[in-house]
Design an enzyme around this catalytic site. Sequence first.
Site, PDB file in Angstrom:
ATOM      1  N   LYS A   9      30.115 -28.626  -3.562  1.00 18.39           N
ATOM      2  CA  LYS A   9      29.049 -28.863  -4.169  1.00 18.39           C
ATOM      3  C   LYS A   9      28.850 -29.800  -5.577  1.00 18.39           C
ATOM      4  O   LYS A   9      29.838 -30.255  -5.646  1.00 18.39           O
ATOM      5  CB  LYS A   9      28.509 -27.270  -4.835  1.00 18.39           C
ATOM      6  CG  LYS A   9      28.231 -26.164  -3.787  1.00 18.39           C
ATOM      7  CD  LYS A   9      28.010 -24.979  -4.514  1.00 18.39           C
ATOM      8  CE  LYS A   9      27.628 -23.668  -3.582  1.00 18.39           C
ATOM      9  NZ  LYS A   9      27.185 -22.562  -4.268  1.00 18.39           N
ATOM     10  N   TYR A  49      18.446 -23.290   1.456  1.00 20.86           N
ATOM     11  CA  TYR A  49      18.891 -22.015   0.557  1.00 20.86           C
ATOM     12  C   TYR A  49      17.413 -21.161   0.719  1.00 20.86           C
ATOM     13  O   TYR A  49      17.061 -20.426  -0.236  1.00 20.86           O
ATOM     14  CB  TYR A  49      19.141 -22.310  -0.857  1.00 20.86           C
ATOM     15  CG  TYR A  49      20.648 -22.449  -0.955  1.00 20.86           C
ATOM     16  CD1 TYR A  49      21.551 -21.319  -0.821  1.00 20.86           C
ATOM     17  CD2 TYR A  49      21.010 -23.613  -1.599  1.00 20.86           C
ATOM     18  CE1 TYR A  49      22.894 -21.598  -0.708  1.00 20.86           C
ATOM     19  CE2 TYR A  49      22.365 -23.806  -1.922  1.00 20.86           C
ATOM     20  CZ  TYR A  49      23.459 -22.863  -1.436  1.00 20.86           C
ATOM     21  OH  TYR A  49      24.816 -22.810  -1.550  1.00 20.86           O
ATOM     22  N   PHE A  57      17.080 -16.973  -9.396  1.00 20.10           N
ATOM     23  CA  PHE A  57      17.948 -18.164  -9.784  1.00 20.10           C
ATOM     24  C   PHE A  57      17.663 -19.219  -8.990  1.00 20.10           C
ATOM     25  O   PHE A  57      18.288 -20.442  -8.991  1.00 20.10           O
ATOM     26  CB  PHE A  57      19.442 -17.801  -9.543  1.00 20.10           C
ATOM     27  CG  PHE A  57      19.767 -17.081  -8.290  1.00 20.10           C
ATOM     28  CD1 PHE A  57      20.216 -17.848  -7.265  1.00 20.10           C
ATOM     29  CD2 PHE A  57      19.896 -15.609  -8.227  1.00 20.10           C
ATOM     30  CE1 PHE A  57      20.308 -17.448  -5.845  1.00 20.10           C
ATOM     31  CE2 PHE A  57      20.160 -15.147  -6.857  1.00 20.10           C
ATOM     32  CZ  PHE A  57      20.460 -15.995  -5.887  1.00 20.10           C
ATOM     33  N   ASN A 112      29.344 -23.121  -8.647  1.00 23.94           N
ATOM     34  CA  ASN A 112      30.805 -22.337  -8.042  1.00 23.94           C
ATOM     35  C   ASN A 112      31.391 -23.259  -6.975  1.00 23.94           C
ATOM     36  O   ASN A 112      32.087 -22.597  -6.046  1.00 23.94           O
ATOM     37  CB  ASN A 112      30.447 -21.078  -7.658  1.00 23.94           C
ATOM     38  CG  ASN A 112      29.447 -21.001  -6.536  1.00 23.94           C
ATOM     39  OD1 ASN A 112      28.905 -22.089  -6.125  1.00 23.94           O
ATOM     40  ND2 ASN A 112      28.840 -19.949  -6.279  1.00 23.94           N
ATOM     41  N   HIS A 115      30.429 -23.917  -1.081  1.00 23.70           N
ATOM     42  CA  HIS A 115      29.614 -22.784  -0.215  1.00 23.70           C
ATOM     43  C   HIS A 115      30.196 -22.646   1.035  1.00 23.70           C
ATOM     44  O   HIS A 115      31.061 -23.760   1.637  1.00 23.70           O
ATOM     45  CB  HIS A 115      28.136 -23.636   0.091  1.00 23.70           C
ATOM     46  CG  HIS A 115      27.468 -23.088   1.457  1.00 23.70           C
ATOM     47  ND1 HIS A 115      26.604 -21.726   1.175  1.00 23.70           N
ATOM     48  CD2 HIS A 115      27.598 -23.242   2.672  1.00 23.70           C
ATOM     49  CE1 HIS A 115      26.429 -21.489   2.211  1.00 23.70           C
ATOM     50  NE2 HIS A 115      26.850 -22.328   3.238  1.00 23.70           N
ATOM     51  N   GLU A 126      23.419 -23.762   9.946  1.00 25.00           N
ATOM     52  CA  GLU A 126      23.890 -24.597   8.914  1.00 25.00           C
ATOM     53  C   GLU A 126      24.672 -25.823   9.220  1.00 25.00           C
ATOM     54  O   GLU A 126      24.392 -27.038   8.781  1.00 25.00           O
ATOM     55  CB  GLU A 126      24.718 -23.853   7.640  1.00 25.00           C
ATOM     56  CG  GLU A 126      23.835 -22.858   6.867  1.00 25.00           C
ATOM     57  CD  GLU A 126      24.679 -22.046   5.991  1.00 25.00           C
ATOM     58  OE1 GLU A 126      24.127 -21.191   5.411  1.00 25.00           O
ATOM     59  OE2 GLU A 126      25.992 -22.292   5.838  1.00 25.00           O
TER      60      GLU A 126
END
Length: 137
Positions: A9, A49, A57, A112, A115, A126
């Site tokens: 990320k 997403y 969020f 974080n 992914h 994906e």
Amino acid sequence: MDKTLAILKPDCVERKLTGKALDFILSRGFNILALKMVHLNPAEARRFYAVHRGKSFFDELINFMTSGPCIPLVLEKENAVPAFREIIGATDPAKAAEDTLRKLYAESVQRNTVHGSDSEENAQKEIAFFFSLMEIT
Ligand code: ATP
Ligand code: MG
């Protein structure tokens, strides 16, 4: 063999942790079948997403994922989807197990670091989102 889709990320790229993250992934027995650097635009990030649309969020997640380049990867290993989820650790780094990517490197629930696809079906979707057949070795 089984495949999964990973993303290093924007926080990982920004903090120059790309090499460490790739080394960790390779050292856990994953093969890299494809890799590229992309800077997602908001429409692309919202599409990726989409399952989180409407959550508290979501807007912040889109801001974060479009804040800089990220590195999607196609990874191969036996049981790649659960095996990769195991080495990345829980979404919240405070709850991630020892010796996982998020425990080692994540800054927060949002930033974080990595992914990983959460099911075989999503892994296929994906992978196709980021890579054409020709780009996967
Ligand atoms: P990913 O899909 O990125 O692998 P995940 O499957 O562990 O993560 P999801 O529930 O799918 O977690 O959430 C997607 C991403 O949205 C998280 O990785 C994180 O960046 C962000 N996120 C999830 N929950 C929160 C939250 N409560 N607050 C802020 N950001 C969140
Ligand atoms: Mg997820």
